[in-house]
Design a protein around this motif. Structure first.
Motif, PDB file in Angstrom:
ATOM      1  N   ASP A  56       0.758  -1.203  -0.186  1.00 63.79           N
ATOM      2  CA  ASP A  56       0.031   0.019  -0.135  1.00 63.79           C
ATOM      3  C   ASP A  56       0.805   1.116  -0.065  1.00 63.79           C
ATOM      4  O   ASP A  56       1.742   1.458   0.790  1.00 63.79           O
ATOM      5  N   PRO A  57       0.786   2.339  -0.998  1.00 69.55           N
ATOM      6  CA  PRO A  57       1.464   3.259  -1.144  1.00 69.55           C
ATOM      7  C   PRO A  57       1.564   4.169   0.188  1.00 69.55           C
ATOM      8  O   PRO A  57       2.696   4.751   0.646  1.00 69.55           O
ATOM      9  N   GLY A  58       0.525   4.273   0.667  1.00 67.00           N
ATOM     10  CA  GLY A  58       0.238   5.053   1.976  1.00 67.00           C
ATOM     11  C   GLY A  58       1.157   4.561   3.138  1.00 67.00           C
ATOM     12  O   GLY A  58       2.056   5.350   4.011  1.00 67.00           O
ATOM     13  N   GLN A  59       0.906   3.175   3.294  1.00 69.34           N
ATOM     14  CA  GLN A  59       1.745   2.573   4.502  1.00 69.34           C
ATOM     15  C   GLN A  59       3.376   2.501   4.062  1.00 69.34           C
ATOM     16  O   GLN A  59       4.163   2.693   5.095  1.00 69.34           O
ATOM     17  N   LEU A  60       3.519   2.320   2.796  1.00 71.61           N
ATOM     18  CA  LEU A  60       5.032   2.253   2.583  1.00 71.61           C
ATOM     19  C   LEU A  60       5.701   3.833   2.823  1.00 71.61           C
ATOM     20  O   LEU A  60       6.876   3.570   3.135  1.00 71.61           O
ATOM     21  N   ARG A  61       4.823   4.572   2.331  1.00 74.82           N
ATOM     22  CA  ARG A  61       5.475   6.162   2.413  1.00 74.82           C
ATOM     23  C   ARG A  61       5.866   6.295   3.895  1.00 74.82           C
ATOM     24  O   ARG A  61       6.738   6.901   4.270  1.00 74.82           O
ATOM     25  N   LYS A  62       4.857   5.759   4.807  1.00 72.91           N
ATOM     26  CA  LYS A  62       5.066   6.184   6.442  1.00 72.91           C
ATOM     27  C   LYS A  62       6.234   5.355   6.753  1.00 72.91           C
ATOM     28  O   LYS A  62       7.151   5.733   7.598  1.00 72.91           O
ATOM     29  N   ALA A  63       6.376   4.099   6.219  1.00 72.95           N
ATOM     30  CA  ALA A  63       7.491   3.248   6.599  1.00 72.95           C
ATOM     31  C   ALA A  63       8.879   3.576   6.090  1.00 72.95           C
ATOM     32  O   ALA A  63       9.741   3.982   6.873  1.00 72.95           O
ATOM     33  N   VAL A  64       8.967   4.224   5.062  1.00 71.24           N
ATOM     34  CA  VAL A  64      10.126   4.994   4.382  1.00 71.24           C
ATOM     35  C   VAL A  64      10.564   6.275   5.083  1.00 71.24           C
ATOM     36  O   VAL A  64      11.642   6.506   5.338  1.00 71.24           O
ATOM     37  N   GLU A  65       9.473   6.899   5.466  1.00 74.26           N
ATOM     38  CA  GLU A  65       9.743   8.274   6.134  1.00 74.26           C
ATOM     39  C   GLU A  65       9.930   8.092   7.489  1.00 74.26           C
ATOM     40  O   GLU A  65      11.112   8.790   8.257  1.00 74.26           O
ATOM     41  N   SER A  66       9.864   6.846   8.225  1.00 76.54           N
ATOM     42  CA  SER A  66      10.377   6.429   9.681  1.00 76.54           C
ATOM     43  C   SER A  66      11.646   6.164   9.688  1.00 76.54           C
ATOM     44  O   SER A  66      12.252   6.041  10.708  1.00 76.54           O
ATOM     45  N   THR A  67      12.486   5.685   8.576  1.00 77.09           N
ATOM     46  CA  THR A  67      13.635   5.266   8.471  1.00 77.09           C
ATOM     47  C   THR A  67      14.723   6.443   8.521  1.00 77.09           C
ATOM     48  O   THR A  67      14.239   7.540   8.093  1.00 77.09           O
TER      49      THR A  67
END
Length: 462
Positions: A56-67
């Motif tokens: 899911d793009p939204g969840q992936l974006r959150k995961a990427v921004e958290s790194t």
């Protein structure tokens, strides 16, 4: 030589520094690059669990921004189209689509150089659907070369310090080598200029010490040879005085007249010239380099004394001198060369004829003492006022007109065997010269040596 050694050490040290510093610097640079890309791989692996659960793009974006990389905008995720949907691109993409597709096709991580500088690490990650997503991590050039410049500076500083240290050590070592060589060359120049006292300190490396020892030995030999040459000139000149004494005494019987006066004047002139030669040779002679008496040759003392007495007896008869000779009826071997013994005896008898009035009797006695032979020359003349001064080198006491070489010749002959010479009062009332000649090494180390040392001490006191 010193600068040559410095240049050699400089070249060798520079080559060693280059041979070790350059590879070490390259290794440091490679380690920094590996460290940067290993860190990028770890950061790419942190998004893997999320991709295996959801795309899911939204969840992936959150995961990427958290790194860490995502927050620094250095991470991008490339998800392919799944089930007829559109591909998903999350984050800032720097690598081209071709590099992403190539990584997806090969199924392993790869690195792409970026046109704007830096590199991109492309890490493939398997999805739950079986497709391959690609995680892109941007690695800037500053991170790849982090610490490399400092390492190169440190290596350059260490290399420079090694070079400077090697030059300093080479200079000190060169100085240690050059100074003895310079001293050796300087001493050689001094010796060549006639300064016979020039010597070299025996220090420095082993080879230069050996050269210094050889030079000093050579210089000592030169001094000894020159001294022996001057001694020979003086001795030969003194031996001329024996026939001159005969000539002078014979000219006294020529009577009056111009021819007789001219003959006497010529003999006196010749005698003065010979005296001048003797004095000149003695003034130039090195004090401590008297030649030996030829102890290794040997002769029969009785034969030599009989022969010389036959010569002097004819002159003694002309002057009305009574002569007594004793102790020469058997062979007496001496460790002295025949010419040296003859010269010594002529010197003693010549002094008798020169310094005592006509008609004065004299005697020559030979005594064999077992370990030595004693030769006594006695006369009934006025004697010597100062025997110590007469024995002193270059001074023949109170006998006027003497060069002092006669007793010196006798003394050197005696001392060459370990014996000595003494002057005293004779039984005839005049001078007695006693010549002690040692016959073997025991006499040289024993009584003869003791007597010689006593004479030396007496001379020093005089």
């Amino acid at each position: 030589m010193r600068w040559a050694l410095v240049k050699v050490c400089l070249a060798v040290t520079a080559m060693v520094v280059v041979a070790f510093a350059v590879p070490l610097g390259l290794v440091v640079q490679e380690m920094a690059s590996d460290r940067a890309f290993s860190n990028a791989e770890r950061q790419a692996a942190t998004i893997g669990p999320t991709l295996s659960i959801t795309t899911d793009p939204g969840q992936l974006r959150k995961a990427v921004e958290s790194t860490q990389m995502g927050a620094a905008r250095r991470m991008a995720v490339h998800v392919p189209a799944i089930g007829g949907g559109a591909p998903v691109e999350i984050g800032t993409t720097r690598a081209g689509a071709h590099a992403v597709e190539e990584t997806r096709r090969m199924g392993r991580a790869m690195t792409a150089r970026l046109a704007g500088g830096g590199s991109a690490l492309l890490q493939p990650t398997a999805l739950g659907s079986g497709d391959i997503a690609v995680v892109e991590i941007f690695v800037p050039e500053s991170e790849v070369s982090n610490g490399v410049a400092t390492a190169w500076v440190v290596l350059a500083g260490v290399g420079l310090a090694l070079i400077v240290g090697s030059v300093a050590v080479a200079d000190r070592l060169g100085a240690r080598l050059v100074r003895p060589a310079e001293r050796l060359a300087d001493a050689a120049h001094q010796l060549g200029e006639g300064r016979l006292g020039a010597r070299v300190p025996e220090d420095g490396p082993k080879e230069l010490r050996s050269a210094a020892v050889a030079f000093n030995s050579m210089a000592d030999q030169v001094v000894e040879l020159l001294a022996n040459e001057r001694e020979l000139a003086a001795d030969l000149s003194h031996r001329l005085r024996t026939p001159l004494t005969v000539l002078r005494l014979n000219t006294a019987s020529l009577g009056d007249g111009p021819a007789a006066e001219q003959t006497r004047a010529a003999v006196e002139q010749l005698e003065r010239e010979v005296d001048t030669i003797i004095r000149t040779a003695r003034e130039q002679r090195a004090p401590a380099s008297a030649a030996g008496g030829g102890a290794g040759a040997g002769c029969d003392a009785s034969e030599v004394i009989r022969d010389r007495m036959a010569f002097w007896s004819a002159l003694a008869e002309d002057e009305g001198r009574e002569v007594r000779l004793a102790g020469v009826d058997r062979t007496v071997r001496l460790p002295v060369a025949r010419p040296e013994l003859a010269a010594a005896l002529d010197a003693l008898l010549g002094n008798v004829f020169r310094h005592t009035p006509e008609g004065t009797p004299f005697a020559v006695d030979v005594h064999d003492a077992g370990d030595a032979v004693i030769v006594l020359v006695s006369d009934a003349g006025p004697g010597i006022a100062d025997p110590d001064a007469a024995l002193r080198r270059g001074n023949d006491g109170g006998r006027d007109g003497s060069t002092g070489l006669g007793l010196d010749i006798v003394r050197r002959v005696a001392e060459s065997t370990g014996g000595d010479v003494r002057i005293g009062r004779s039984m005839l009332g005049g001078t007695e010269v006693r010549v002690w000649i040692a016959l073997d090494d025991r006499a040289r180390g024993g009584s003869g040596g003791v007597r010689s040392r006593r004479v030396s001490r007496r001379k020093r006191r005089g």
